[in-house]
Design a protein around this motif. Sequence first.
Motif, PDB file in Angstrom:
ATOM      1  N   PHE A   1      59.348  15.886  18.546  1.00 46.39           N
ATOM      2  CA  PHE A   1      59.045  15.764  17.121  1.00 46.39           C
ATOM      3  C   PHE A   1      57.773  14.961  16.936  1.00 46.39           C
ATOM      4  CE2 PHE A   1      59.340  13.326  13.139  1.00 46.39           C
ATOM      5  CZ  PHE A   1      59.459  14.359  12.225  1.00 46.39           C
ATOM      6  N   SER A   2      56.951  15.390  15.968  1.00 45.43           N
ATOM      7  CA  SER A   2      55.709  14.682  15.696  1.00 45.43           C
ATOM      8  C   SER A   2      55.410  14.708  14.200  1.00 45.43           C
ATOM      9  CB  SER A   2      54.548  15.326  16.461  1.00 45.43           C
ATOM     10  OG  SER A   2      53.318  14.706  16.146  1.00 45.43           O
ATOM     11  N   ASN A   3      55.140  13.528  13.649  1.00 40.92           N
ATOM     12  CA  ASN A   3      54.737  13.411  12.247  1.00 40.92           C
ATOM     13  C   ASN A   3      53.856  12.168  12.113  1.00 40.92           C
ATOM     14  OD1 ASN A   3      54.436  13.041   9.488  1.00 40.92           O
ATOM     15  ND2 ASN A   3      56.524  13.662   9.005  1.00 40.92           N
ATOM     16  N   PRO A   4      52.525  12.349  11.983  1.00 45.57           N
ATOM     17  CA  PRO A   4      51.612  11.208  11.904  1.00 45.57           C
ATOM     18  C   PRO A   4      51.902  10.276  10.737  1.00 45.57           C
ATOM     19  CG  PRO A   4      50.411  13.254  12.295  1.00 45.57           C
ATOM     20  CD  PRO A   4      51.814  13.638  11.948  1.00 45.57           C
ATOM     21  N   GLY A   5      52.634  10.747   9.741  1.00 43.69           N
ATOM     22  CA  GLY A   5      52.939   9.917   8.586  1.00 43.69           C
ATOM     23  C   GLY A   5      54.090   8.954   8.814  1.00 43.69           C
ATOM     24  N   LEU A   6      54.745   9.060   9.958  1.00 43.41           N
ATOM     25  CA  LEU A   6      55.872   8.187  10.258  1.00 43.41           C
ATOM     26  C   LEU A   6      55.509   7.214  11.379  1.00 43.41           C
ATOM     27  CD1 LEU A   6      58.780  10.799  10.247  1.00 43.41           C
ATOM     28  CD2 LEU A   6      57.983   9.373   8.360  1.00 43.41           C
ATOM     29  N   TYR A   7      56.356   6.206  11.551  1.00 40.88           N
ATOM     30  CA  TYR A   7      56.137   5.237  12.619  1.00 40.88           C
ATOM     31  C   TYR A   7      57.473   4.839  13.215  1.00 40.88           C
ATOM     32  CZ  TYR A   7      54.374   1.098  15.041  1.00 40.88           C
ATOM     33  OH  TYR A   7      54.032   0.174  15.995  1.00 40.88           O
ATOM     34  N   PRO A   8      57.690   5.070  14.504  1.00 44.14           N
ATOM     35  CA  PRO A   8      56.821   5.776  15.454  1.00 44.14           C
ATOM     36  C   PRO A   8      56.579   7.233  15.046  1.00 44.14           C
ATOM     37  CG  PRO A   8      58.591   4.608  16.603  1.00 44.14           C
ATOM     38  CD  PRO A   8      58.930   4.614  15.164  1.00 44.14           C
ATOM     39  N   ALA A   9      55.442   7.756  15.451  1.00 40.84           N
ATOM     40  CA  ALA A   9      55.025   9.083  15.000  1.00 40.84           C
ATOM     41  C   ALA A   9      55.530  10.217  15.884  1.00 40.84           C
ATOM     42  CB  ALA A   9      53.499   9.140  14.928  1.00 40.84           C
ATOM     43  N   ASN A  10      55.922   9.904  17.101  1.00 39.78           N
ATOM     44  CA  ASN A  10      56.341  10.942  18.045  1.00 39.78           C
ATOM     45  C   ASN A  10      57.625  10.514  18.745  1.00 39.78           C
ATOM     46  OD1 ASN A  10      53.606  12.379  17.919  1.00 39.78           O
ATOM     47  ND2 ASN A  10      53.031  10.359  18.690  1.00 39.78           N
ATOM     48  N   TRP A  11      58.504  11.477  18.946  1.00 43.22           N
ATOM     49  CA  TRP A  11      59.675  11.175  19.776  1.00 43.22           C
ATOM     50  C   TRP A  11      60.157  12.419  20.508  1.00 43.22           C
ATOM     51  CZ3 TRP A  11      63.780  14.116  18.399  1.00 43.22           C
ATOM     52  CH2 TRP A  11      64.043  14.381  17.056  1.00 43.22           C
TER      53      TRP A  11
ATOM     54  N   ALA B   1      60.543   7.239  21.856  1.00 44.72           N
ATOM     55  CA  ALA B   1      59.687   7.326  20.674  1.00 44.72           C
ATOM     56  C   ALA B   1      58.543   6.336  20.808  1.00 44.72           C
ATOM     57  CB  ALA B   1      60.494   7.028  19.411  1.00 44.72           C
ATOM     58  N   ASP B   2      57.357   6.750  20.398  1.00 45.42           N
ATOM     59  CA  ASP B   2      56.217   5.834  20.390  1.00 45.42           C
ATOM     60  C   ASP B   2      55.079   6.446  19.592  1.00 45.42           C
ATOM     61  OD1 ASP B   2      54.988   7.763  21.980  1.00 45.42           O
ATOM     62  OD2 ASP B   2      55.144   6.616  23.834  1.00 45.42           O
ATOM     63  N   GLY B   3      53.998   5.701  19.474  1.00 47.32           N
ATOM     64  CA  GLY B   3      52.779   6.219  18.865  1.00 47.32           C
ATOM     65  C   GLY B   3      52.714   6.046  17.358  1.00 47.32           C
ATOM     66  N   GLY B   4      51.506   6.255  16.844  1.00 46.27           N
ATOM     67  CA  GLY B   4      51.295   6.188  15.406  1.00 46.27           C
ATOM     68  C   GLY B   4      50.834   4.817  14.955  1.00 46.27           C
ATOM     69  N   ASN B   5      50.494   4.743  13.678  1.00 49.80           N
ATOM     70  CA  ASN B   5      50.020   3.507  13.073  1.00 49.80           C
ATOM     71  C   ASN B   5      51.036   2.981  12.077  1.00 49.80           C
ATOM     72  OD1 ASN B   5      47.405   3.601  14.375  1.00 49.80           O
ATOM     73  ND2 ASN B   5      46.849   5.225  12.921  1.00 49.80           N
ATOM     74  N   LYS B   6      51.300   1.691  12.153  1.00 48.24           N
ATOM     75  CA  LYS B   6      52.239   1.072  11.227  1.00 48.24           C
ATOM     76  C   LYS B   6      51.706   1.176   9.806  1.00 48.24           C
ATOM     77  CE  LYS B   6      54.759  -3.267  10.601  1.00 48.24           C
ATOM     78  NZ  LYS B   6      54.964  -4.636  11.117  1.00 48.24           N
ATOM     79  N   PRO B   7      52.552   1.570   8.823  1.00 44.36           N
ATOM     80  CA  PRO B   7      52.087   1.701   7.440  1.00 44.36           C
ATOM     81  C   PRO B   7      51.456   0.412   6.932  1.00 44.36           C
ATOM     82  CG  PRO B   7      54.292   2.614   7.698  1.00 44.36           C
ATOM     83  CD  PRO B   7      53.972   1.912   8.981  1.00 44.36           C
ATOM     84  N   GLY B   8      50.250   0.533   6.379  1.00 46.33           N
ATOM     85  CA  GLY B   8      49.531  -0.649   5.919  1.00 46.33           C
ATOM     86  C   GLY B   8      50.216  -1.373   4.779  1.00 46.33           C
ATOM     87  N   ASP B   9      50.944  -0.634   3.937  1.00 40.91           N
ATOM     88  CA  ASP B   9      51.597  -1.261   2.792  1.00 40.91           C
ATOM     89  C   ASP B   9      52.911  -1.926   3.182  1.00 40.91           C
ATOM     90  OD1 ASP B   9      52.845   1.094   3.383  1.00 40.91           O
ATOM     91  OD2 ASP B   9      53.127   1.730   1.301  1.00 40.91           O
ATOM     92  N   GLU B  10      53.280  -1.849   4.458  1.00 41.79           N
ATOM     93  CA  GLU B  10      54.500  -2.496   4.925  1.00 41.79           C
ATOM     94  C   GLU B  10      54.199  -3.375   6.127  1.00 41.79           C
ATOM     95  OE1 GLU B  10      58.207  -0.157   4.786  1.00 41.79           O
ATOM     96  OE2 GLU B  10      56.918   1.578   4.432  1.00 41.79           O
TER      97      GLU B  10
ATOM     98  N   PRO C   1      60.079  -0.761  15.198  1.00 42.30           N
ATOM     99  CA  PRO C   1      59.970  -0.668  16.664  1.00 42.30           C
ATOM    100  C   PRO C   1      58.765   0.178  17.043  1.00 42.30           C
ATOM    101  CG  PRO C   1      61.659   0.835  15.875  1.00 42.30           C
ATOM    102  CD  PRO C   1      61.190   0.061  14.676  1.00 42.30           C
ATOM    103  N   ALA C   2      57.872  -0.381  17.854  1.00 42.38           N
ATOM    104  CA  ALA C   2      56.694   0.373  18.297  1.00 42.38           C
ATOM    105  C   ALA C   2      57.087   1.426  19.319  1.00 42.38           C
ATOM    106  CB  ALA C   2      55.662  -0.577  18.879  1.00 42.38           C
ATOM    107  N   THR C   3      58.106   1.117  20.118  1.00 44.90           N
ATOM    108  CA  THR C   3      58.569   2.021  21.157  1.00 44.90           C
ATOM    109  C   THR C   3      60.088   1.954  21.239  1.00 44.90           C
ATOM    110  OG1 THR C   3      56.555   1.685  22.475  1.00 44.90           O
ATOM    111  CG2 THR C   3      58.457   2.617  23.611  1.00 44.90           C
ATOM    112  N   VAL C   4      60.708   3.115  21.416  1.00 44.25           N
ATOM    113  CA  VAL C   4      62.152   3.170  21.664  1.00 44.25           C
ATOM    114  C   VAL C   4      62.339   3.990  22.934  1.00 44.25           C
ATOM    115  CG1 VAL C   4      64.423   3.795  20.773  1.00 44.25           C
ATOM    116  CG2 VAL C   4      62.594   3.157  19.177  1.00 44.25           C
ATOM    117  N   ASP C   5      63.074   3.463  23.879  1.00 46.43           N
ATOM    118  CA  ASP C   5      63.314   4.182  25.129  1.00 46.43           C
ATOM    119  C   ASP C   5      64.718   3.836  25.597  1.00 46.43           C
ATOM    120  OD1 ASP C   5      61.808   5.833  27.279  1.00 46.43           O
ATOM    121  OD2 ASP C   5      62.860   4.295  28.436  1.00 46.43           O
ATOM    122  N   ARG C   6      65.633   4.789  25.467  1.00 43.94           N
ATOM    123  CA  ARG C   6      67.023   4.476  25.779  1.00 43.94           C
ATOM    124  C   ARG C   6      67.827   5.729  26.075  1.00 43.94           C
ATOM    125  NH1 ARG C   6      70.759   3.056  20.801  1.00 43.94           N
ATOM    126  NH2 ARG C   6      72.193   3.898  22.355  1.00 43.94           N
ATOM    127  N   ASP C   7      68.899   5.537  26.843  1.00 41.98           N
ATOM    128  CA  ASP C   7      69.877   6.601  27.033  1.00 41.98           C
ATOM    129  C   ASP C   7      70.747   6.702  25.785  1.00 41.98           C
ATOM    130  OD1 ASP C   7      69.010   7.136  29.625  1.00 41.98           O
ATOM    131  OD2 ASP C   7      70.379   5.661  30.506  1.00 41.98           O
TER     132      ASP C   7
END
Length: 217
Positions: free
Chosen positions: A29-39, A53-62, A68-74
Motif C-alpha cells: 500500500f502506498s499513499n503519500p498523503g499518509l504517514y507512514p506513507a508505505n506499508w 511500514a515506513d516512509g513519507g513526511n510527517k504532517p506539518g500541521d501535526e 511511528p516512523a517505522t513499524v516492523d512486526r509479526d
Amino acid sequence: MRIGWLALMALLFALPARADSGAVVRVDFSNPGLYPANWTLVLHPDGTGHFHADGGNKPGDESGTIFPATVDRDVTLSSDFTNHVFQAVHDNRILSGKCESHQKVAFQGTKKISYSGPDGEGGCEFNYSSTKQIQDLGESLVAVGSTLIEGARLQLLLQHDPLGLDKAMQFVVEASDDGRLQQICAIRDILERLKDDPHVMERVRKKAKILLACSGG
C-alpha cells in the motif's frame, strides 16, 4: 457412521495441508498523503504474517503529535478474516490483473495485491475498483494496516506521552466501530498492556477492556 468418520478424517488431513501449502498473499500500500506513507503486509493461510511500514513526511500541521516512523512486526489475524482474504484473491480479475476501474475518483491509495501458491500466482494494482468484492477487499486490508499503525502509535504514547492515550484510544474505539480500523485482535498486545497498567488513565484502561472484549481478547 463409517461414511461420516471417513469424511471427518479427510477434513482433518486437509486442514494442515492448506496451512502448510506455502500460499502467500502480499499487500503493498502506498499513499503519500499518509504517514507512514508505505506499508507491506505478508499473510499466510494460518493467519500469521509480517507487517512493515515506513516512509513519507510527517504532517506539518501535526508537528506535536507522535507518529511511528517505522513499524516492523509479526502479526496474527483472525481465521475468518484470513480465510476471506485467501478466497477473495482467487477472483480471476485479481489474478489476471484486472482490478482498476480507471474511473475518475478521488485518490484512495495504491493497493497492490499479489498471490502465490502451489495452485498458481497473480495479482493486480488499483486505486479504485468498480467490482465491489475487490474494492471491499482493498478497503478491509487498508483498515488492517491502519490498525497496526495505530497499535504502534499507542505503544509510543505509552512510553512518551501517556496523557495523549485518552484521545488516541477514543479514535481507536470510534474507528473500530465504523470500520476504518479492522482486526483489532492484531494489536491485542498493547491493549493488554494498557488494560493492566495502573499508571494510565482509568478511561484508557476501560476503552482497552472494551476493545479486547470486541476482538475476543
